[in-house]
Each structure stands twice: as structure tokens, then as C-alpha cells.
Design a protein around this motif. Sequence first.
Motif, PDB file in Angstrom:
ATOM      1  N   GLY A  25       0.817  -1.211   0.000  1.00  0.00           N
ATOM      2  CA  GLY A  25       0.000   0.000   0.000  1.00  0.00           C
ATOM      3  C   GLY A  25       0.849   1.258   0.000  1.00  0.00           C
ATOM      4  O   GLY A  25       0.550   2.233  -0.697  1.00  0.00           O
ATOM      5  N   ALA A  26       1.930   1.251   0.788  1.00  0.00           N
ATOM      6  CA  ALA A  26       2.827   2.401   0.834  1.00  0.00           C
ATOM      7  C   ALA A  26       3.522   2.595  -0.515  1.00  0.00           C
ATOM      8  O   ALA A  26       3.695   3.731  -0.970  1.00  0.00           O
ATOM      9  N   ALA A  28       2.295   1.729  -3.457  1.00  0.00           N
ATOM     10  CA  ALA A  28       1.281   2.237  -4.386  1.00  0.00           C
ATOM     11  C   ALA A  28       1.063   3.736  -4.170  1.00  0.00           C
ATOM     12  O   ALA A  28       0.958   4.506  -5.131  1.00  0.00           O
ATOM     13  N   GLU A  29       1.031   4.142  -2.913  1.00  0.00           N
ATOM     14  CA  GLU A  29       0.874   5.557  -2.594  1.00  0.00           C
ATOM     15  C   GLU A  29       2.083   6.355  -3.077  1.00  0.00           C
ATOM     16  O   GLU A  29       1.946   7.448  -3.633  1.00  0.00           O
ATOM     17  N   LEU A  30       3.254   5.804  -2.897  1.00  0.00           N
ATOM     18  CA  LEU A  30       4.482   6.444  -3.344  1.00  0.00           C
ATOM     19  C   LEU A  30       4.477   6.617  -4.859  1.00  0.00           C
ATOM     20  O   LEU A  30       4.773   7.688  -5.382  1.00  0.00           O
ATOM     21  N   ALA A  32       1.928   6.731  -6.886  1.00  0.00           N
ATOM     22  CA  ALA A  32       0.926   7.719  -7.279  1.00  0.00           C
ATOM     23  C   ALA A  32       1.396   9.133  -6.956  1.00  0.00           C
ATOM     24  O   ALA A  32       1.221  10.055  -7.765  1.00  0.00           O
ATOM     25  N   GLY A  33       2.020   9.296  -5.804  1.00  0.00           N
ATOM     26  CA  GLY A  33       2.489  10.614  -5.388  1.00  0.00           C
ATOM     27  C   GLY A  33       3.604  11.160  -6.251  1.00  0.00           C
ATOM     28  O   GLY A  33       3.735  12.371  -6.428  1.00  0.00           O
ATOM     29  N   ALA A  62       6.003   7.571   2.762  1.00  0.00           N
ATOM     30  CA  ALA A  62       5.486   6.235   2.447  1.00  0.00           C
ATOM     31  C   ALA A  62       5.991   5.205   3.446  1.00  0.00           C
ATOM     32  O   ALA A  62       5.228   4.356   3.920  1.00  0.00           O
ATOM     33  N   ARG A  65       4.319   5.712   6.862  1.00  0.00           N
ATOM     34  CA  ARG A  65       2.928   5.225   6.815  1.00  0.00           C
ATOM     35  C   ARG A  65       2.888   3.700   6.798  1.00  0.00           C
ATOM     36  O   ARG A  65       2.054   3.087   7.448  1.00  0.00           O
ATOM     37  N   ARG A  72       0.903  13.312   7.959  1.00  0.00           N
ATOM     38  CA  ARG A  72       0.757  13.773   6.577  1.00  0.00           C
ATOM     39  C   ARG A  72       2.106  14.282   6.077  1.00  0.00           C
ATOM     40  O   ARG A  72       3.001  14.568   6.866  1.00  0.00           O
ATOM     41  N   THR A  73       2.221  14.438   4.790  1.00  0.00           N
ATOM     42  CA  THR A  73       3.445  14.970   4.203  1.00  0.00           C
ATOM     43  C   THR A  73       3.803  16.307   4.838  1.00  0.00           C
ATOM     44  O   THR A  73       4.968  16.560   5.163  1.00  0.00           O
TER      45      THR A  73
END
Length: 108
Positions: A25-26, A28-30, A32-33, A62, A65, A72-73
Amino acid sequence: MANPWAGEVAIVVNGKRRVMKLTLGALAELEAGLGEDSLVALVERFETGAFAAGDILALLVAGLRGGGWQGRTEDLLSAEIEGGPVEAARRAGELLARAFALPEQAGG
């Protein structure tokens, strides 16, 4: 304590030791970011030393998290990372390397 065999990397943020890990998940978030089609470009930037401060920040967020941090960032923008920017970059690179290391390469 961070477990290198599980891809974990420790970092001290605002005086508190935290464990980072790049879970699926981290990652995938990375991805996308960063606006990349894959993480290969990010890995290549770290391998060649062509990474930017934004790459480091995205990796740390990431990883934190993935380690259970709920921040948050924006929370890291003013955070004190023990060892400063150089240590932050080293930990980010270590985190990325451990996420893709084979078990016999993961030691630390």
C-alpha cells in the motif's frame, strides 16, 4: 528495533524513533504521489544519485505510513530528522533498497 529482514528501517523524527517499511500500500501511494508509471525510475534516480528532495520526502512519508504512522506529508516539512538532510537521504535510500532486496541481501 527495526528488522532489516522485514525491510524495516529506523529513523528519528522530532526526537521519536520510528520504524519505516514500504508495504504494498505504501509503495502504491508512493508511485501515485511521484506521478511515475513504475518505481523503476525512482530506484534509478537513487542508484545514480540523481534524486531530489521531493523523492526523499515521498519515500520517508510512504515508509513511515507503512510503519503505522498516521501523519501527513506536511507534518514532515517542518520536522526535525536526526542527522539532518544527509541522514534522511541515507535512510530513504536504505528503505528503498530493503524493499526490493532478496532475503540474503536484506541484512543490515
